[in-house]
Scaffold this motif. Structure first.
Motif, PDB file in Angstrom:
ATOM      1  N   ASP A  81       0.856  -1.200   0.000  1.00 53.77           N
ATOM      2  CA  ASP A  81       0.000   0.000   0.000  1.00 53.77           C
ATOM      3  C   ASP A  81       0.887   1.243   0.000  1.00 53.77           C
ATOM      4  OD1 ASP A  81      -2.419   1.568   2.194  1.00 53.77           O
ATOM      5  OD2 ASP A  81      -2.475   1.316   0.012  1.00 53.77           O
ATOM      6  N   LEU A  82       0.373   2.302  -0.684  1.00 52.71           N
ATOM      7  CA  LEU A  82       1.202   3.518  -0.863  1.00 52.71           C
ATOM      8  C   LEU A  82       2.575   3.101  -1.370  1.00 52.71           C
ATOM      9  CD1 LEU A  82       0.303   5.781   2.230  1.00 52.71           C
ATOM     10  CD2 LEU A  82      -0.725   5.699  -0.043  1.00 52.71           C
ATOM     11  N   CYS A 134      -5.951  -0.322   4.186  1.00 54.39           N
ATOM     12  CA  CYS A 134      -5.185   0.192   3.045  1.00 54.39           C
ATOM     13  C   CYS A 134      -5.769   1.512   2.547  1.00 54.39           C
ATOM     14  CB  CYS A 134      -5.203  -0.817   1.909  1.00 54.39           C
ATOM     15  SG  CYS A 134      -4.194  -2.253   2.302  1.00 54.39           S
ATOM     16  N   TYR A 135      -4.869   2.345   2.044  1.00 52.84           N
ATOM     17  CA  TYR A 135      -5.321   3.599   1.417  1.00 52.84           C
ATOM     18  C   TYR A 135      -5.887   3.293   0.031  1.00 52.84           C
ATOM     19  CZ  TYR A 135      -5.321   8.358  -0.366  1.00 52.84           C
ATOM     20  OH  TYR A 135      -5.711   9.544  -0.904  1.00 52.84           O
ATOM     21  N   LYS A 175       2.522   7.850   6.245  1.00 49.42           N
ATOM     22  CA  LYS A 175       1.267   8.352   6.832  1.00 49.42           C
ATOM     23  C   LYS A 175       1.562   9.277   8.008  1.00 49.42           C
ATOM     24  CE  LYS A 175      -1.752   4.448   5.616  1.00 49.42           C
ATOM     25  NZ  LYS A 175      -2.476   3.257   6.141  1.00 49.42           N
TER      26      LYS A 175
END
Ligand code: C2G
Length: 131
Positions: free
Chosen positions: A11-12, A49-50, A125
């Motif tokens: 993620d990201l 998750c983003y 984040k």
């Protein structure tokens, strides 16, 4: 054809992930990424998750080191995945060192690669002050 497999949430997507994927591909000719599903992330890895699974999959499929992306739905599937996909080498970052040595019983070479320091999705984040 030497087939390599690795697992993760990705993620990201960041350069630490890319460093891992590049080195994993250097260990063979074909790299399969088993991507944690949204449900697996939420229920088993306590990760919200983003990006959705489909978005994370599309990003990974755009990376020249990656040949195939399939879903990771549970912790147990590794033992069958390595046979289903005729895997020679299993690769993970060394934060997992020792956790998957059992796959050697399935005739798979298990490799733990040094993580890229200072970068993580959690850090991104935090730096962006995102919850
Ligand atoms: N990684 C890395 N360097 C970083 C961050 C991540 O080398 N700075 C590696 C991890 O060690 C892992 C891969 O990139 O091999 C993917 O990282 P995550 O998405 O955090 O994967 P993780 O949550 O560890 O999921 O069944 C195994 C799990 O699905 C692994």
């Amino acid at each position: 054809m030497r087939r390599v497999i690795t697992y993760g949430t990705f993620d990201l997507l960041h350069y630490g992930h890319i460093n891992l994927l590049r080195r994993a591909k250097e260990l063979g000719d074909y790299l399969i990424v088993v991507l944690s599903s949204d449900e697996f992330n939420l229920k088993e890895k306590n990760k919200k998750c983003y990006f959705t699974y489909e978005q994370r999959k599309m990003l990974l499929e755009s990376i020249r080191f990656v040949d195939l992306v399939i879903p990771e739905n549970n912790w147990e599937q590794k033992r069958t995945d390595v046979h289903e996909y005729y895997i020679d080498t299993f690769v993970m970052g060394d934060d997992w060192r020792g956790k998957f040595d059992f796959l050697e019983e399935e005739g798979v070479k298990v490799v733990y690669l040094p993580r890229t320091p200072e970068i993580s999705t959690t850090q991104i984040k935090a730096d962006l002050n995102v919850k």
